[in-house]
Design a protein around this motif. Structure first.
Motif, mmCIF file in Angstrom:
data_model
loop_
_atom_site.group_PDB
_atom_site.id
_atom_site.type_symbol
_atom_site.label_atom_id
_atom_site.label_comp_id
_atom_site.label_asym_id
_atom_site.label_seq_id
_atom_site.Cartn_x
_atom_site.Cartn_y
_atom_site.Cartn_z
ATOM 1 N N LYS A 1 -23.781 2.310 108.766
ATOM 2 C CA LYS A 1 -25.070 1.820 109.258
ATOM 3 C C LYS A 1 -24.760 0.878 110.412
ATOM 4 C CE LYS A 1 -27.410 2.432 104.918
ATOM 5 N NZ LYS A 1 -27.881 3.746 105.265
ATOM 6 N N TYR A 2 -25.571 0.989 111.479
ATOM 7 C CA TYR A 2 -25.312 0.172 112.658
ATOM 8 C C TYR A 2 -26.621 -0.212 113.325
ATOM 9 C CZ TYR A 2 -25.970 4.638 114.984
ATOM 10 O OH TYR A 2 -26.492 5.835 115.408
ATOM 11 N N CYS A 3 -26.555 -1.292 114.082
ATOM 12 C CA CYS A 3 -27.719 -1.828 114.777
ATOM 13 C C CYS A 3 -27.789 -1.242 116.186
ATOM 14 C CB CYS A 3 -27.611 -3.343 114.844
ATOM 15 S SG CYS A 3 -29.033 -4.113 115.648
ATOM 16 N N LEU A 4 -28.977 -0.842 116.595
ATOM 17 C CA LEU A 4 -29.179 -0.315 117.946
ATOM 18 C C LEU A 4 -29.366 -1.424 118.978
ATOM 19 C CD1 LEU A 4 -31.574 2.672 117.170
ATOM 20 C CD2 LEU A 4 -29.096 2.731 117.504
ATOM 21 N N ASN A 5 -29.489 -2.676 118.510
ATOM 22 C CA ASN A 5 -29.765 -3.783 119.418
ATOM 23 C C ASN A 5 -28.606 -4.753 119.616
ATOM 24 O OD1 ASN A 5 -32.454 -3.245 117.621
ATOM 25 N ND2 ASN A 5 -32.890 -3.419 119.796
ATOM 26 N N CYS A 6 -27.638 -4.744 118.711
ATOM 27 C CA CYS A 6 -26.502 -5.660 118.824
ATOM 28 C C CYS A 6 -25.262 -4.987 118.237
ATOM 29 C CB CYS A 6 -26.793 -7.001 118.139
ATOM 30 S SG CYS A 6 -26.854 -6.927 116.335
ATOM 31 N N ASP A 7 -24.207 -5.733 118.079
ATOM 32 C CA ASP A 7 -22.932 -5.165 117.618
ATOM 33 C C ASP A 7 -22.770 -5.155 116.103
ATOM 34 O OD1 ASP A 7 -22.162 -4.698 120.220
ATOM 35 O OD2 ASP A 7 -21.136 -6.618 120.423
ATOM 36 N N TRP A 8 -23.827 -5.407 115.335
ATOM 37 C CA TRP A 8 -23.735 -5.416 113.882
ATOM 38 C C TRP A 8 -23.540 -4.002 113.353
ATOM 39 C CZ3 TRP A 8 -26.094 -2.961 109.904
ATOM 40 C CH2 TRP A 8 -25.884 -3.484 108.622
ATOM 41 N N TRP A 9 -22.669 -3.868 112.326
ATOM 42 C CA TRP A 9 -22.503 -2.591 111.633
ATOM 43 C C TRP A 9 -21.765 -2.804 110.323
ATOM 44 C CZ3 TRP A 9 -17.476 -0.523 111.053
ATOM 45 C CH2 TRP A 9 -16.489 -1.145 111.795
ATOM 46 N N THR A 10 -21.867 -1.826 109.437
ATOM 47 C CA THR A 10 -21.133 -1.821 108.182
ATOM 48 C C THR A 10 -20.761 -0.375 107.871
ATOM 49 O OG1 THR A 10 -21.137 -2.520 105.868
ATOM 50 C CG2 THR A 10 -23.217 -1.699 106.743
ATOM 51 N N SER A 11 -19.612 -0.199 107.244
ATOM 52 C CA SER A 11 -19.145 1.153 106.941
ATOM 53 C C SER A 11 -18.505 1.180 105.556
ATOM 54 C CB SER A 11 -18.128 1.612 107.987
ATOM 55 O OG SER A 11 -16.918 0.885 107.841
ATOM 56 N N GLU A 12 -18.149 2.379 105.098
ATOM 57 C CA GLU A 12 -17.482 2.538 103.805
ATOM 58 C C GLU A 12 -16.155 1.791 103.772
ATOM 59 O OE1 GLU A 12 -17.263 6.436 102.002
ATOM 60 O OE2 GLU A 12 -18.994 7.059 103.185
ATOM 61 N N THR A 13 -15.523 1.650 104.914
ATOM 62 C CA THR A 13 -14.260 0.916 104.983
ATOM 63 C C THR A 13 -14.479 -0.547 104.611
ATOM 64 O OG1 THR A 13 -13.526 2.376 106.751
ATOM 65 C CG2 THR A 13 -12.328 0.306 106.479
ATOM 66 N N ASP A 14 -15.576 -1.123 105.092
ATOM 67 C CA ASP A 14 -15.894 -2.527 104.802
ATOM 68 C C ASP A 14 -16.487 -2.705 103.411
ATOM 69 O OD1 ASP A 14 -15.139 -3.280 107.412
ATOM 70 O OD2 ASP A 14 -17.115 -2.716 108.143
ATOM 71 N N GLU A 15 -17.346 -1.760 103.023
ATOM 72 C CA GLU A 15 -18.059 -1.862 101.746
ATOM 73 C C GLU A 15 -18.241 -0.458 101.161
ATOM 74 O OE1 GLU A 15 -19.450 -2.563 98.513
ATOM 75 O OE2 GLU A 15 -19.138 -4.378 99.674
ATOM 76 N N PRO A 16 -17.492 -0.116 100.104
ATOM 77 C CA PRO A 16 -17.572 1.236 99.536
ATOM 78 C C PRO A 16 -18.933 1.592 98.926
ATOM 79 C CG PRO A 16 -15.627 0.061 98.720
ATOM 80 C CD PRO A 16 -16.446 -0.912 99.499
ATOM 81 N N ALA A 17 -19.672 0.623 98.429
ATOM 82 C CA ALA A 17 -20.939 0.904 97.750
ATOM 83 C C ALA A 17 -22.074 1.123 98.754
ATOM 84 C CB ALA A 17 -21.301 -0.233 96.805
ATOM 85 N N ALA A 18 -22.656 2.317 98.728
ATOM 86 C CA ALA A 18 -23.754 2.660 99.641
ATOM 87 C C ALA A 18 -24.938 1.718 99.444
ATOM 88 C CB ALA A 18 -24.186 4.107 99.442
ATOM 89 N N ARG A 19 -25.213 1.335 98.217
ATOM 90 C CA ARG A 19 -26.343 0.446 97.936
ATOM 91 C C ARG A 19 -26.157 -0.904 98.627
ATOM 92 N NH1 ARG A 19 -28.811 -0.126 92.109
ATOM 93 N NH2 ARG A 19 -30.035 1.555 92.964
#
Length: 67
Positions: free
Chosen positions: A2-20
């Protein structure tokens, strides 16, 4: 991912395995900032081409000459 279209924020399975948890973080980022969140199957956020904003927008807009 998941990533932000307006800034550099994002999160991925590498950072957090739980989709919830990733979804909760995305919602929290949206609520705090009002930014738009998108999802991707990739492991890094998609990048816009490295071109001047005016050129990029010009290519997206219809031609006024009727072409």
């Amino acid at each position: 991912m998941k990533y932000c279209l307006n800034c550099d924020w994002w999160t991925s399975e590498t950072d957090e395995p739980a989709a919830r948890v990733r979804s909760r973080r995305a919602i929290e980022h949206h609520v705090e900032t009002g930014h738009t969140i998108d999802s991707s199957e990739g492991v890094v956020p998609p990048q816009l081409p490295d071109v001047p904003h005016e050129v990029f927008v010009h290519d997206l807009l219809p031609s006024h000459s009727g072409d």
